[in-house]
Design an enzyme around this catalytic site. Structure first.
Site, PDB file in Angstrom:
ATOM      1  CG  HIS A   1      12.456 -42.227 -30.555  1.00 47.72           C
ATOM      2  ND1 HIS A   1      11.154 -41.872 -30.668  1.00 47.72           N
ATOM      3  CD2 HIS A   1      13.010 -41.349 -29.697  1.00 47.72           C
ATOM      4  CE1 HIS A   1      10.922 -40.801 -29.917  1.00 47.72           C
ATOM      5  NE2 HIS A   1      12.039 -40.477 -29.308  1.00 47.72           N
TER       6      HIS A   1
HETATM    7  C1  UD1 Z   1      12.029 -37.416 -28.120  1.00 48.02           C
HETATM    8  C2  UD1 Z   1      12.806 -36.875 -27.005  1.00 48.02           C
HETATM    9  C3  UD1 Z   1      13.803 -35.922 -27.525  1.00 48.02           C
HETATM   10  C4  UD1 Z   1      14.698 -36.668 -28.525  1.00 48.02           C
HETATM   11  C5  UD1 Z   1      13.851 -37.267 -29.632  1.00 48.02           C
HETATM   12  C6  UD1 Z   1      14.710 -38.145 -30.513  1.00 48.02           C
HETATM   13  C7  UD1 Z   1      11.361 -37.118 -25.076  1.00 48.02           C
HETATM   14  C8  UD1 Z   1      10.435 -36.460 -24.134  1.00 48.02           C
HETATM   15  N1  UD1 Z   1      11.910 -36.333 -26.014  1.00 48.02           N
HETATM   16  O1  UD1 Z   1      11.153 -36.435 -28.668  1.00 48.02           O
HETATM   17  O2  UD1 Z   1      14.577 -35.428 -26.470  1.00 48.02           O
HETATM   18  O3  UD1 Z   1      15.577 -35.794 -29.126  1.00 48.02           O
HETATM   19  O4  UD1 Z   1      12.870 -38.053 -29.049  1.00 48.02           O
HETATM   20  O5  UD1 Z   1      14.028 -38.505 -31.706  1.00 48.02           O
HETATM   21  O6  UD1 Z   1      11.590 -38.302 -24.999  1.00 48.02           O
HETATM   22  N2  UD1 Z   1       7.804 -37.832 -37.157  1.00 48.02           N
HETATM   23  C9  UD1 Z   1       8.099 -37.764 -38.507  1.00 48.02           C
HETATM   24  N3  UD1 Z   1       8.451 -38.908 -39.166  1.00 48.02           N
HETATM   25  C10 UD1 Z   1       8.500 -40.123 -38.523  1.00 48.02           C
HETATM   26  C11 UD1 Z   1       8.191 -40.176 -37.141  1.00 48.02           C
HETATM   27  C12 UD1 Z   1       7.860 -39.015 -36.487  1.00 48.02           C
HETATM   28  O7  UD1 Z   1       8.034 -36.689 -39.110  1.00 48.02           O
HETATM   29  O8  UD1 Z   1       8.823 -41.127 -39.174  1.00 48.02           O
HETATM   30  C13 UD1 Z   1       7.466 -36.589 -36.463  1.00 48.02           C
HETATM   31  C14 UD1 Z   1       6.182 -36.620 -35.688  1.00 48.02           C
HETATM   32  O9  UD1 Z   1       5.085 -36.218 -36.496  1.00 48.02           O
HETATM   33  C15 UD1 Z   1       6.459 -35.613 -34.577  1.00 48.02           C
HETATM   34  C16 UD1 Z   1       7.958 -35.730 -34.350  1.00 48.02           C
HETATM   35  O10 UD1 Z   1       8.493 -36.366 -35.498  1.00 48.02           O
HETATM   36  O11 UD1 Z   1       6.157 -34.300 -35.031  1.00 48.02           O
HETATM   37  C17 UD1 Z   1       8.267 -36.532 -33.118  1.00 48.02           C
HETATM   38  O12 UD1 Z   1       9.635 -36.739 -33.073  1.00 48.02           O
HETATM   39  P1  UD1 Z   1      10.297 -37.909 -32.195  1.00 48.02           P
HETATM   40  O13 UD1 Z   1      11.588 -38.239 -32.849  1.00 48.02           O
HETATM   41  O14 UD1 Z   1       9.304 -38.993 -31.996  1.00 48.02           O
HETATM   42  O15 UD1 Z   1      10.644 -37.153 -30.881  1.00 48.02           O
HETATM   43  P2  UD1 Z   1       9.936 -36.985 -29.468  1.00 48.02           P
HETATM   44  O16 UD1 Z   1       9.597 -38.261 -28.795  1.00 48.02           O
HETATM   45  O17 UD1 Z   1       8.856 -35.989 -29.612  1.00 48.02           O
END
Ligand code: UD1
Length: 384
Positions: free
Chosen positions: A222
């Site tokens: 993403h």
């Molecule tokens: C990153 C960014 C953050 C941004 C976000 C946007 C970095 C360091 N941080 O955080 O600033 O706002 O992306 O999305 O780059 N999950 C679900 N369902 C899914 C996929 C993931 O529940 O389909 C959960 C995972 O279990 C986890 C969380 O979402 O707990 C991760 O969220 P994610 O959107 O991937 O954000 P980050 O990369 O952590």
């Protein structure tokens, strides 16, 4: 005692959930302010319901647009809400535009500002999240670090650590924060709190019929670096299409990625099982049963490491170096080749990743901190 919590993006709903529960248990009033940065229900509201959180008291409706315009509108609207609500302290999470806007609005109103997930650094000066987290850290009153290395990063920037664990903070350290020197503490990662609770409630099955445990790769992509550049996204799509010929690939699509695939005219093969963003429960079940996870997410790298699922990260660097040091995370760069070979060649580390990210009690420590600061009555309201 009244605390204002600023959220807006998916990982912030997840991080705020255990803290909201701990605040409620401690009888502390919380005002939830949702900036609207993520506006699809399955990226925002669905998490509030899944975690049993109350509805936000204020929804600012600032989603989309360029960074400056989005952040500017968020600051303006957050300032108005904080002025109206007059909280005793403001909580912000992570590194999004919502984090930065909330931090600047609170700091300019001289409200005590608590930054949860402080001290992370990618050392990429132009990365939007890096700018947000650096600025937020330097206007915060209390910096809640998730790891020892985050503490070290802040020390290198002249932000000294508190000498005692949270529950033993001395009045002098609290007063230091009032006089402009922030308190820096390692409380562990609130995402671990959320993950441990979720794991305790889960069944062990894969939530997609016909897919067996331990046979598939789970994918999330993403970050703007991957989605905005056609060449990079094309390389990722080619690698995933190739991988899907060898094993099932499950890909919950972030709205930004879905839009980018359409905009760049790129297509995943029908063998890639793409789906809307998953709930936290379904995603955790998908993760815990995966053969491997391929991701550019910060949060997913940690969760994979804690759950001992081999993780292949589509970046050249990570803020969560502990995941790489533990042996559970491999950095493949943004244009990966031969994903199947990497997955098959992975040697499971002998040691568990352990508790480098905390013990699942970070939310309770935030409550201890808030009580220590606010009952000491040294941080005065500056609004109104
Ligand atoms: C990153 C960014 C953050 C941004 C976000 C946007 C970095 C360091 N941080 O955080 O600033 O706002 O992306 O999305 O780059 N999950 C679900 N369902 C899914 C996929 C993931 O529940 O389909 C959960 C995972 O279990 C986890 C969380 O979402 O707990 C991760 O969220 P994610 O959107 O991937 O954000 P980050 O990369 O952590």
């Amino acid at each position: 005692m009244k605390v204002a919590t600023i959220i807006g993006a998916r990982p912030q709903f997840i991080k705020a959930a255990p803290v909201s529960a701990a605040l409620t248990a401690a009888g502390i009033e919380e005002v939830l302010i949702d900036t609207g940065q993520h506006y699809d229900d399955n990226m925002a509201g669905a998490f509030l319901r899944e975690f049993g959180m109350r509805r936000p008291s204020h929804v600012l409706g600032v989603g989309g647009g360029p960074h400056g315009a989005m952040t500017g509108r968020m600051i303006e609207r957050t300032e108005a809400v904080l002025t109206q609500e007059k909280p005793d302290a403001v909580l912000v999470y992570g590194d999004t535009n919502s984090t930065l806007a909330g931090a600047l609005a609170a700091a300019k109103l001289a409200l005590p500002l608590i930054h949860v997930e402080a001290g992370l650094r990618s050392r990429l000066a132009t990365m939007p999240e890096e700018i947000n987290r650096r600025v937020t850290d330097h206007v915060s009153t209390v910096l809640c670090c998730p790891t020892a290395s985050a503490m070290e990063n802040l020390k290198q920037e002249g932000l000294a650590a508190a000498t005692a664990p949270v529950h033993l903070l001395k009045p002098v350290e609290i007063e230091a924060a009032v006089s402009g020197r922030p308190v820096v503490v390692n409380i562990g990662d609130v995402m671990v709190d959320a993950l441990y609770r979720r794991r305790a409630q889960l069944g062990t099955d894969v939530p997609i019929p016909g897919i067996s445990s331990g046979t598939y790769a789970l994918v999330t992509v993403h970050r703007a670096d991957a989605t905005d550049n056609r060449e990079t996204l094309a390389a990722i799509v080619a690698a995933l299409n190739e991988l899907a010929a060898a094993m099932p690939v499950i890909f919950p699509l972030h709205p930004r990625t879905k839009a980018a695939l359409e905009q760049h005219g790129l297509a995943l093969t029908a063998r890639v099982h793409s789906m809307p963003p998953a709930s936290h429960g379904d995603f955790t079940r998908l993760l815990v049963n995966a053969k491997a996870v391929v991701t550019d997410s910060g949060g997913v790298q940690k969760e994979a490491c804690i759950l001992e699922v081999p993780c292949f990260t589509l970046r050249n660097e990570t803020e969560w170096n502990e995941t790489v040091q533990s042996g559970w995370n491999v950095l493949l760069g943004s244009k990966p080749n031969g994903l199947e070979d990497h997955i098959l060649a992975f040697v499971r580390p002998r040691a568990s990743a352990g508790n480098v990210f905390g013990d699942g009690k970070a939310a309770d420590r935030i409550v201890v901190l808030l009580k220590a600061f606010l009952s000491a009555n040294v941080l005065k309201r500056a609004v109104g």
